[in-house]
Design a protein around this motif. Structure first.
Motif, PDB file in Angstrom:
ATOM      1  N   LEU A   1       0.813  -1.232  -0.093  1.00  0.00           N
ATOM      2  CA  LEU A   1      -0.066   0.064   0.008  1.00  0.00           C
ATOM      3  C   LEU A   1       0.898   1.179  -0.111  1.00  0.00           C
ATOM      4  O   LEU A   1       0.532   2.303  -0.757  1.00  0.00           O
ATOM      5  CB  LEU A   1      -0.844  -0.113   1.297  1.00  0.00           C
ATOM      6  CG  LEU A   1      -1.989   1.176   1.240  1.00  0.00           C
ATOM      7  CD1 LEU A   1      -2.779   1.001   0.195  1.00  0.00           C
ATOM      8  CD2 LEU A   1      -2.676   0.935   2.586  1.00  0.00           C
ATOM      9  N   ALA A   2       1.900   1.211   0.867  1.00  0.00           N
ATOM     10  CA  ALA A   2       2.969   2.376   0.751  1.00  0.00           C
ATOM     11  C   ALA A   2       3.665   2.722  -0.561  1.00  0.00           C
ATOM     12  O   ALA A   2       3.668   3.806  -1.058  1.00  0.00           O
ATOM     13  CB  ALA A   2       4.075   2.299   1.938  1.00  0.00           C
TER      14      ALA A   2
ATOM     15  N   PRO B 272       1.833  13.646   1.105  1.00  0.00           N
ATOM     16  CA  PRO B 272       1.616  12.208   0.624  1.00  0.00           C
ATOM     17  C   PRO B 272       2.941  11.171   0.566  1.00  0.00           C
ATOM     18  O   PRO B 272       2.943  10.112   1.392  1.00  0.00           O
ATOM     19  CB  PRO B 272       0.835  12.233  -0.654  1.00  0.00           C
ATOM     20  CG  PRO B 272       0.819  13.339  -0.896  1.00  0.00           C
ATOM     21  CD  PRO B 272       1.333  14.544  -0.076  1.00  0.00           C
TER      22      PRO B 272
ATOM     23  N   ALA C 238       2.251   1.994  -3.405  1.00  0.00           N
ATOM     24  CA  ALA C 238       1.149   2.190  -4.303  1.00  0.00           C
ATOM     25  C   ALA C 238       0.903   3.833  -4.042  1.00  0.00           C
ATOM     26  O   ALA C 238       1.008   4.721  -5.020  1.00  0.00           O
ATOM     27  CB  ALA C 238       0.023   1.535  -4.369  1.00  0.00           C
ATOM     28  N   TYR C 239       0.983   3.908  -2.882  1.00  0.00           N
ATOM     29  CA  TYR C 239       0.481   5.588  -2.466  1.00  0.00           C
ATOM     30  C   TYR C 239       1.691   6.425  -2.869  1.00  0.00           C
ATOM     31  O   TYR C 239       1.226   7.482  -3.084  1.00  0.00           O
ATOM     32  CB  TYR C 239       0.028   5.371  -0.938  1.00  0.00           C
ATOM     33  CG  TYR C 239      -0.450   6.728  -0.482  1.00  0.00           C
ATOM     34  CD1 TYR C 239      -1.674   7.224  -0.827  1.00  0.00           C
ATOM     35  CD2 TYR C 239       0.404   7.702   0.320  1.00  0.00           C
ATOM     36  CE1 TYR C 239      -2.392   8.382  -0.290  1.00  0.00           C
ATOM     37  CE2 TYR C 239      -0.255   8.715   0.983  1.00  0.00           C
ATOM     38  CZ  TYR C 239      -1.474   9.027   0.522  1.00  0.00           C
ATOM     39  OH  TYR C 239      -1.954  10.201   1.110  1.00  0.00           O
ATOM     40  N   GLY C 240       2.953   5.897  -2.596  1.00  0.00           N
ATOM     41  CA  GLY C 240       3.949   6.720  -2.820  1.00  0.00           C
ATOM     42  C   GLY C 240       4.221   6.889  -4.251  1.00  0.00           C
ATOM     43  O   GLY C 240       4.571   8.086  -4.926  1.00  0.00           O
ATOM     44  N   TRP C 241       3.917   6.194  -5.105  1.00  0.00           N
ATOM     45  CA  TRP C 241       3.803   6.109  -6.303  1.00  0.00           C
ATOM     46  C   TRP C 241       2.959   7.290  -7.059  1.00  0.00           C
ATOM     47  O   TRP C 241       3.063   8.101  -8.007  1.00  0.00           O
ATOM     48  CB  TRP C 241       3.510   4.700  -7.258  1.00  0.00           C
ATOM     49  CG  TRP C 241       3.462   4.871  -8.724  1.00  0.00           C
ATOM     50  CD1 TRP C 241       2.435   4.906  -9.342  1.00  0.00           C
ATOM     51  CD2 TRP C 241       4.672   5.002  -9.750  1.00  0.00           C
ATOM     52  NE1 TRP C 241       2.956   4.867 -10.846  1.00  0.00           N
ATOM     53  CE2 TRP C 241       4.165   5.019 -10.908  1.00  0.00           C
ATOM     54  CE3 TRP C 241       6.070   5.095  -9.546  1.00  0.00           C
ATOM     55  CZ2 TRP C 241       4.830   5.069 -12.015  1.00  0.00           C
ATOM     56  CZ3 TRP C 241       6.928   5.174 -10.639  1.00  0.00           C
ATOM     57  CH2 TRP C 241       6.344   5.236 -11.792  1.00  0.00           C
ATOM     58  N   SER C 242       1.752   6.939  -6.611  1.00  0.00           N
ATOM     59  CA  SER C 242       0.733   7.891  -6.769  1.00  0.00           C
ATOM     60  C   SER C 242       0.951   9.317  -6.474  1.00  0.00           C
ATOM     61  O   SER C 242       0.783  10.377  -7.545  1.00  0.00           O
ATOM     62  CB  SER C 242      -0.726   7.677  -6.209  1.00  0.00           C
ATOM     63  OG  SER C 242      -1.218   6.421  -6.710  1.00  0.00           O
ATOM     64  N   ALA C 243       1.620   9.509  -5.303  1.00  0.00           N
ATOM     65  CA  ALA C 243       1.858  10.922  -5.005  1.00  0.00           C
ATOM     66  C   ALA C 243       3.371  11.365  -5.442  1.00  0.00           C
ATOM     67  O   ALA C 243       3.103  12.628  -6.042  1.00  0.00           O
ATOM     68  CB  ALA C 243       2.681  10.705  -3.124  1.00  0.00           C
TER      69      ALA C 243
ATOM     70  N   LYS D  63       3.357  17.008  -3.323  1.00  0.00           N
ATOM     71  CA  LYS D  63       4.069  15.720  -2.987  1.00  0.00           C
ATOM     72  C   LYS D  63       4.434  15.366  -1.578  1.00  0.00           C
ATOM     73  O   LYS D  63       4.556  14.184  -1.101  1.00  0.00           O
ATOM     74  CB  LYS D  63       5.141  15.473  -3.976  1.00  0.00           C
ATOM     75  CG  LYS D  63       4.685  15.517  -5.388  1.00  0.00           C
ATOM     76  CD  LYS D  63       6.352  15.158  -6.328  1.00  0.00           C
ATOM     77  CE  LYS D  63       5.951  15.544  -7.835  1.00  0.00           C
ATOM     78  NZ  LYS D  63       6.984  14.996  -8.576  1.00  0.00           N
TER      79      LYS D  63
ATOM     80  N   ALA E 212       3.417   7.933   3.082  1.00  0.00           N
ATOM     81  CA  ALA E 212       4.040   6.695   2.369  1.00  0.00           C
ATOM     82  C   ALA E 212       5.391   6.218   3.183  1.00  0.00           C
ATOM     83  O   ALA E 212       5.331   4.919   3.195  1.00  0.00           O
ATOM     84  CB  ALA E 212       4.196   6.978   0.834  1.00  0.00           C
TER      85      ALA E 212
END
Length: 144
Positions: A14-15, A40, A17-22, A37, A44
């Protein structure tokens, strides 16, 4: 031990995916010096650290939550997902009031007290965000 490692692996995924999105967030025309950025990515990193800790240092005998915990946990998760979906159509104040009332009720408050707390907190947050100049959704269902 296995449950902690599975939870830690899920937190790491989850971290990531969240970091990639951020990381993919682009600053707007008017942006603060830090940019969109920073927060988020910080979340992450903290989540990744917690997940890594669970993977590397699992509890040898983690307690399993008791049976009454699961319906409340499911209702809390469902309530937060509904909050995200209802925020734009209903607006900040009614959606936040309902979400806080649900969380208060799940924590043991009676319905009248839960609704008073929900609407009081929603109005207080609305005023605080207004003072800070943060725009909040008025609700498309009400023509806003």
């Amino acid at each position: 031990m296995r449950a902690d490692r599975v939870a830690g692996g899920a937190a790491l995924a989850l971290a990531l995916a969240y970091g990639w999105s951020a990381w993919r967030l682009e600053p707007g025309f008017v942006s603060d010096p830090v940019g969109p950025k920073a927060f988020p990515l910080g979340v992450a990193l903290l989540l990744a650290g917690a997940g890594l800790y669970l993977v590397l240092r699992p509890d040898p005998d983690p307690p399993w939550p008791p049976r009454p915990f699961w319906p409340r946990a499911l209702a809390t998760g469902l309530g937060l997902v509904l909050y995200a979906y209802l925020l734009r159509p209903l607006g900040f104040v009614p959606t936040t009031a309902l979400a806080v009332a649900l969380l208060a009720r799940l924590s043991g408050a009676a319905w009248p007290r839960a609704f008073l707390l929900g609407f009081g907190l929603a109005l207080a947050l609305y005023g605080l965000f207004g003072l800070l100049g943060v725009p909040l959704p008025a609700g498309t269902a009400w023509g806003g």
